[in-house]
Design an enzyme around this catalytic site. Structure first.
Site, PDB file in Angstrom:
ATOM      1  N   LYS A  71       0.635  -1.211   0.028  1.00 32.94           N
ATOM      2  CA  LYS A  71       0.041   0.019   0.043  1.00 32.94           C
ATOM      3  C   LYS A  71       0.972   1.423  -0.076  1.00 32.94           C
ATOM      4  O   LYS A  71       0.475   2.248  -0.292  1.00 32.94           O
ATOM      5  CB  LYS A  71      -1.039   0.095   1.283  1.00 32.94           C
ATOM      6  CG  LYS A  71      -2.002  -0.853   1.006  1.00 32.94           C
ATOM      7  CD  LYS A  71      -3.013  -0.644   2.202  1.00 32.94           C
ATOM      8  CE  LYS A  71      -4.403  -1.930   2.138  1.00 32.94           C
ATOM      9  NZ  LYS A  71      -5.109  -1.475   3.349  1.00 32.94           N
ATOM     10  N   THR A  74       0.803   2.107  22.273  1.00 32.03           N
ATOM     11  CA  THR A  74       1.763   3.234  22.011  1.00 32.03           C
ATOM     12  C   THR A  74       1.103   4.534  21.618  1.00 32.03           C
ATOM     13  O   THR A  74       0.635   4.724  20.928  1.00 32.03           O
ATOM     14  CB  THR A  74       2.677   2.823  20.545  1.00 32.03           C
ATOM     15  OG1 THR A  74       2.900   1.324  20.753  1.00 32.03           O
ATOM     16  CG2 THR A  74       3.783   3.613  20.562  1.00 32.03           C
ATOM     17  N   GLN A  75       1.448   5.337  22.549  1.00 34.28           N
ATOM     18  CA  GLN A  75       0.547   6.650  22.718  1.00 34.28           C
ATOM     19  C   GLN A  75       1.340   7.450  21.391  1.00 34.28           C
ATOM     20  O   GLN A  75       0.464   8.317  20.973  1.00 34.28           O
ATOM     21  CB  GLN A  75       1.146   7.403  23.915  1.00 34.28           C
ATOM     22  CG  GLN A  75       0.206   8.765  24.126  1.00 34.28           C
ATOM     23  CD  GLN A  75       0.049   9.415  25.576  1.00 34.28           C
ATOM     24  OE1 GLN A  75       0.702   8.601  26.454  1.00 34.28           O
ATOM     25  NE2 GLN A  75      -0.030  10.394  25.794  1.00 34.28           N
TER      26      GLN A  75
END
Length: 280
Positions: free
Chosen positions: A66, A155-156
């Protein structure tokens, strides 16, 4: 005679040929949809040049290409530019133009199943996960103008990166997965976008549903199994659910519209696709 196809790896079990052949029938158009598998050992550039020679009217792109297809395109629409990921390419008089239909496909499937959700844009939405699918869905929902779209992820930083796509009228809070479990009763719609729940990954739900509101819509974009554990648990608690195969169908509908200018109704195909998946 439309010449359409799919590139990716592995794709031998893809449902795209079945979906697009049915769409061609419904639109009363002649055409074919073929698989063009490109293995990791293949020379990608060489395979793309071979594809150009086939003069396809359009093709889909799935993992892992992609992003890799982008340098071979002449242009991209705004959504694909924002996503930096392309899943649909249309041949416009020899020029390849890339699109990303995932987010719009998801929103179309949601609107078809629960049109009442779109009557008021002050709905609160929680997205679980911060991968490519979450990014596309978040962006599409902001285009509709929903006021609050929060993201929960392990994961912030990845969640914060998605939140940057937000529009002025969309507020976003970032949560850990543990925090999300404690706030589920606040949301009208919860969307599970990770691979958790897939047959081959982990069947255990990503969040605890103890605080789930029965009025909430629980959605999962995983479609194998058809009804993931989180959807089963949500349904048992009285919540409304949205199965993942509908996103697959409506993003294909949008791709077909890009290629042909026609947008066949796919509502009855939802049940046909269910039967195909149940037979697997």
């Amino acid at each position: 005679m439309y010449k359409l196809g799919l590139i990716g790896y592995p794709i031998q079990h893809s449902l795209s040929p079945w979906i697009h052949e049915r769409l061609l029938q419904k639109a009363e158009l002649q055409g074919e949809y073929r698989l063009f598998e490109i293995t990791p050992e293949d020379d990608f550039k060489e395979k793309v040049l071979e594809l150009k020679e086939k003069q396809l009217d359009g093709f889909n792109v799935t993992v892992p290409y992609k992003e890799k297809i982008i340098p071979y395109l002449n242009d991209m629409d705004d959504i694909a530019k924002e996503m930096q990921a392309v899943n649909t390419v249309v041949n416009e008089k020899g020029r390849w133009v890339g699109y990303n239909t995932d987010g719009i496909g998801y929103v179309r499937s949601l609107e078809n199943a629960y049109p009442d959700l779109f009557e008021h844009l002050n709905r609160k939405i929680m997205i679980l996960g911060a991968g490519g699918a979450a990014r596309g869905i978040y962006y599409a929902l902001t285009k509709f103008g929903f006021a609050q779209i929060d993201i929960a992820n392990r994961t912030q930083e990845k969640a914060e990166d998605i939140a940057k796509l937000g529009k002025d009228n969309t507020k976003t809070k970032i949560f850990t997965i543990e925090e999300a479990s404690r706030h589920l009763d606040e949301y009208d719609l919860i969307i599970q976008t990770t691979s958790i729940g897939m047959k081959s990954v982990d069947l255990k739900p990503i969040v605890q549903l103890n605080r789930l509101n029965p009025e909430t819509i629980m959605s999962d974009i995983v479609y194998q199994p058809l009804k993931t554990q989180i959807l089963q648990d949500a349904e048992r608690l009285g919540a409304r659910i949205l199965l993942g195969h509908t996103m697959l169908l409506y993003q294909a509908q949008y791709a077909f519209e890009i290629w042909t200018g026609m947008c066949p109704d796919v509502q009855e195909m939802e049940y046909e696709l269910l039967a195909v998946l149940e037979g697997r």
